[in-house]
Design a protein around this motif. Structure first.
Motif, PDB file in Angstrom:
ATOM      1  N   ASN A 206       0.826  -1.201   0.000  1.00  7.85           N
ATOM      2  CA  ASN A 206       0.000   0.000   0.000  1.00  7.85           C
ATOM      3  C   ASN A 206       0.863   1.254   0.000  1.00  7.85           C
ATOM      4  OD1 ASN A 206      -2.947   1.171   1.512  1.00  7.85           O
ATOM      5  ND2 ASN A 206      -2.945  -0.420  -0.029  1.00  7.85           N
ATOM      6  N   ALA A 210       0.601   3.901  -3.040  1.00 10.06           N
ATOM      7  CA  ALA A 210       0.149   5.244  -2.671  1.00 10.06           C
ATOM      8  C   ALA A 210       1.225   6.272  -3.002  1.00 10.06           C
ATOM      9  CB  ALA A 210      -0.197   5.300  -1.190  1.00 10.06           C
ATOM     10  N   MET A 238      -0.094   3.744   7.862  1.00  6.22           N
ATOM     11  CA  MET A 238       0.389   3.498   6.510  1.00  6.22           C
ATOM     12  C   MET A 238       0.974   4.768   5.904  1.00  6.22           C
ATOM     13  SD  MET A 238      -0.081   3.769   3.011  1.00  6.22           S
ATOM     14  CE  MET A 238      -1.785   4.265   2.710  1.00  6.22           C
ATOM     15  N   GLY A 373     -11.040   2.333   2.353  1.00 11.52           N
ATOM     16  CA  GLY A 373     -10.367   1.092   2.690  1.00 11.52           C
ATOM     17  C   GLY A 373     -10.706   0.679   4.101  1.00 11.52           C
ATOM     18  N   THR A 377      -7.444  -4.150   4.823  1.00  8.68           N
ATOM     19  CA  THR A 377      -6.840  -3.973   3.488  1.00  8.68           C
ATOM     20  C   THR A 377      -5.665  -3.000   3.536  1.00  8.68           C
ATOM     21  OG1 THR A 377      -8.468  -2.263   2.920  1.00  8.68           O
ATOM     22  CG2 THR A 377      -8.976  -4.536   2.284  1.00  8.68           C
ATOM     23  N   SER A 378      -5.165  -2.719   4.681  1.00 11.15           N
ATOM     24  CA  SER A 378      -3.871  -2.039   4.938  1.00 11.15           C
ATOM     25  C   SER A 378      -3.668  -0.553   4.599  1.00 11.15           C
ATOM     26  CB  SER A 378      -2.749  -2.812   4.237  1.00 11.15           C
ATOM     27  OG  SER A 378      -2.747  -4.150   4.621  1.00 11.15           O
ATOM     28  N   VAL A 380      -5.756   1.152   1.998  1.00  8.63           N
ATOM     29  CA  VAL A 380      -6.361   1.797   0.824  1.00  8.63           C
ATOM     30  C   VAL A 380      -6.759   0.797  -0.260  1.00  8.63           C
ATOM     31  CG1 VAL A 380      -6.051   3.540  -0.976  1.00  8.63           C
ATOM     32  CG2 VAL A 380      -5.038   3.897   1.283  1.00  8.63           C
ATOM     33  N   LEU A 400      -6.746   1.506  -6.422  1.00  9.19           N
ATOM     34  CA  LEU A 400      -5.286   1.590  -6.334  1.00  9.19           C
ATOM     35  C   LEU A 400      -4.653   0.452  -7.134  1.00  9.19           C
ATOM     36  CD1 LEU A 400      -3.351   3.518  -4.729  1.00  9.19           C
ATOM     37  CD2 LEU A 400      -3.127   1.678  -3.057  1.00  9.19           C
ATOM     38  N   VAL A 403      -4.480  -3.622  -6.573  1.00  8.95           N
ATOM     39  CA  VAL A 403      -5.663  -4.058  -5.827  1.00  8.95           C
ATOM     40  C   VAL A 403      -6.748  -4.447  -6.823  1.00  8.95           C
ATOM     41  CG1 VAL A 403      -7.436  -3.384  -4.160  1.00  8.95           C
ATOM     42  CG2 VAL A 403      -5.094  -2.519  -3.914  1.00  8.95           C
ATOM     43  N   ASN A 419      -2.314  -6.297  -0.372  1.00  8.60           N
ATOM     44  CA  ASN A 419      -2.671  -5.473   0.787  1.00  8.60           C
ATOM     45  C   ASN A 419      -3.664  -6.149   1.728  1.00  8.60           C
ATOM     46  OD1 ASN A 419      -4.627  -5.226  -1.348  1.00  8.60           O
ATOM     47  ND2 ASN A 419      -5.572  -3.545  -0.226  1.00  8.60           N
TER      48      ASN A 419
END
Length: 600
Positions: A206, A210, A238, A373, A377-378, A380, A400, A403, A419
């Motif tokens: 993630n 990101a 995160m 999120g 799912t960590s 996002v 993202l 994903v 994630n």
């Protein structure tokens, strides 16, 4: 950007640590800003990890066998030091909200069999000491701000030496990307919190995406951020790693009450928040506007009206842009100044953000990046990007990269990717249910809208009327909260003929409204019973009801005199409504909605 990492703590390893800014983790001490350098952060993390290894906290192969290290503290540099130290050891960090209830502490500590815990202050220390008889595994509690040497955490940190570096580095070589890095407990909106097991790969995947898809697009003059959400909130955690991996300097706010002051002092370019805090910022802006008189007041509310027409996708006509330029010079620039003057982007998550706030801040050149999120799912899954063409109002953005998303027939969002969590701690049945067919079942209902993900409601929070019709409460609640007189609202009516609402007024705004209309009152309890006040809220309901389907329209409501808070037990530590708790608390009031028959 640091890109050669497979584990979260690799940011502190040779080849990466040299890239980090000198003023890495900034905080206030005795009223003055000071900081941890990358070297100091590394030295403390390695020194604490060395202690953990000497105490055999690095043993065990399964999640149940591994040692658990508790952490209850507001965000600060030491929080990250303990986090890194646990990772370097192979132990599992179990961080909790500082405002968590004693019953939840007992439940979580006993479930994870925590042996050692770090806390921020003596108040938390004394609380844990008082709970020790109910937590048999807990042996040691250390304090960051303890003036006495006995319980001060620094006494167990080994001095950084070549021997310590070698010992910890050798231990760290045994830790892989698929090893669990932390157990983060969910906020418990539907019952007791569950421990989510997240690996290095989960969070780091993630972080990398990101960074590439969102943060790399920023055009910041300085990589400078402010952190004030709790770091055990997965979004803040995160993004803290996003900051580090993108070589940001991070300043920690003193506390939530001093965020406004710290924004002025730090002058960050980006920060993360939940919608409620953004709403409070806007309420203060409105309050100041209400205090103006004459042409200044007219100009202020002209600028508000103008901002409400802003198209976040950038498709604004020339004449509108000209008006926006004037409003920016006269009004919006003052809003930015109140946030330190430099803020260009605010990342928002944890709940739905009001669309008007996204438009209003966007008009003021502050881009709101709303995403979506879960802890599992960590976090996002999707996020609105920085570029105009990659933002769409009313959605949580594009999926993202890395994903995958698909939908069940009822609209539930399913997710797959690096994630997605390893599972729930000691809950194999719930893990199997959540990860059925290799997809994580989010429990959220949504749809795709021209490449953008749109969330419509929580599957478990649907109301089903006695007529068999489903009502999604969140979109209705969010719409009504756009009114300045409504602070909080919760729809009720499961298994009933119609929908009703519990409403907590925005009391500062309501009192101001009452004063302007020469309506006398003594306190909140008196105020909400006044016929003029009830009529005003009925007018608000009447205004919004036509926007909803017949079955979604609010037929009855009652005003509540006390705000729902974490302390009152009505909200989770992440400020989400505990619907079951609130429903039970106001059961008598809710029952009165349905005592008499009405025509619907």
């Amino acid at each position: 950007m640091i890109s050669n990492a497979t584990r979260l703590f690799d940011v502190l390893m040779p080849g990466n640590i040299e890239k980090l800014p000198e003023k890495l983790l900034c905080y206030k001490k005795n009223g003055e800003w000071t900081y941890y350098t990358p070297t100091k952060t590394r030295d403390l993390a390695f020194g604490l990890a060395s202690y953990f290894i000497s105490e055999k906290y690095n043993q065990g192969s399964t999640a149940e066998e591994k040692s658990k290290i508790g952490l209850i503290c507001f965000s600060r540099p030491n929080w990250l030091v303990v986090d890194f130290a646990a990772q370097l050891t192979g132990a599992l960090l179990v961080p909790l909200y500082p405002n968590i209830s004693a019953s939840e502490i007992i439940h979580i500590f006993n479930e994870t069999e925590i042996k050692i815990c770090f806390v921020g202050n003596m108040e938390l220390y004394n609380l844990l000491e008082s709970l020790k008889p109910e937590i048999p595994t807990l042996k040691r509690v250390y304090v960051f701000d303890d003036p006495t040497p006995e319980n001060n955490w620094e006494n167990i940190v080994h001095p950084f030496t070549p021997e310590v570096e070698s010992k910890v580095s050798q231990n760290a070589k045994e830790i892989g990307e698929d090893d669990i890095a932390t157990i983060i407990y969910t906020s418990g909106t539907t019952g007791m919190p569950k421990g989510v097991m997240l690996t290095h790969k989960n969070i780091l995947s993630n972080v990398i995406m990101a960074s590439q898809e969102v943060f790399s697009k920023f055009h910041l003059k300085q990589n400078k951020s402010l952190s004030f959400l709790p770091l055990n909130h997965i979004l803040e955690k995160m993004l803290m790693y996003v900051y580090l991996y993108n070589e940001f300097s991070v300043s920690f706010a003193e506390n939530i009450e001093k965020v406004a002051q710290n924004l002025q002092e730090v002058k960050p370019y980006v920060f993360v928040t939940v919608p409620r805090l953004l709403e409070k910022v806007y309420e203060k802006i409105l309050q100041k506007g209400q205090e103006l008189t004459g042409w200044k007041k007219n100009l202020f509310f002209w600028s508000i009206k103008l901002a409400n027409q802003y198209d976040i996708s950038g498709n604004n006509p020339f004449l509108y842009k000209l008006k926006l330029f004037i409003a920016d010079k006269l009004i919006y620039s003052k809003w930015r100044a109140a946030l330190g003057g430099n803020v260009q982007a605010i990342v928002v998550g944890g709940a739905a953000c009001q669309q008007r706030l996204i438009k209003i801040f966007g008009a003021a050149k502050i881009v709101i990046l709303e995403g979506y999120g879960l802890t599992e799912t960590s976090p996002v899954i999707a996020v609105n990007r920085y570029e105009n063409e990659d933002r769409k109002l009313g959605t949580v953005g594009r999926i993202l990269k890395g994903v995958q998303v698909k939908f069940l027939e009822d609209g539930e969002i399913l997710c797959k990717g690096d994630n997605v969590m390893k599972g729930y701690y000691k809950r194999p049945n719930e893990t199997e249910e959540a990860l059925a067919d290799g997809w994580f079942h989010t429990g959220d209902i949504g749809e795709m809208e021209n490449g953008f993900l749109k969330i419509t409601d929580r599957k478990k929070e649907f109301l089903k009327t006695s007529g068999g019709k489903y009502v999604a409460p969140q979109p209705i609640e969010n719409k009504l909260k756009e009114n300045f007189l409504i602070e909080q609202i919760m729809l009720v009516g499961d298994s009933q003929k119609f929908v009703s609402a519990l409403i907590v007024p925005n009391f500062p705004s309501l009192k101001e409204w009452a004063s302007k209309h020469n309506i006398p009152f003594n306190n909140n309890q008196d105020l909400i019973k006044l016929p003029q006040v009830i009529e005003q809220y009925q007018a608000i309901i009447d205004k919004y009801n036509p926007s909803f389907n017949h079955v979604e329209q609010i037929k009855k409501f009652t005003l509540i005199a006390d705000e729902w808070t974490v302390e009152s037990g009505d909200l989770t530590p992440s400020v989400k409504m505990k619907r079951k708790v609130i429903t039970k608390k106001y059961a008598d009031l809710i029952a009165k909605f349905y005592e008499e028959k009405i025509l619907v």
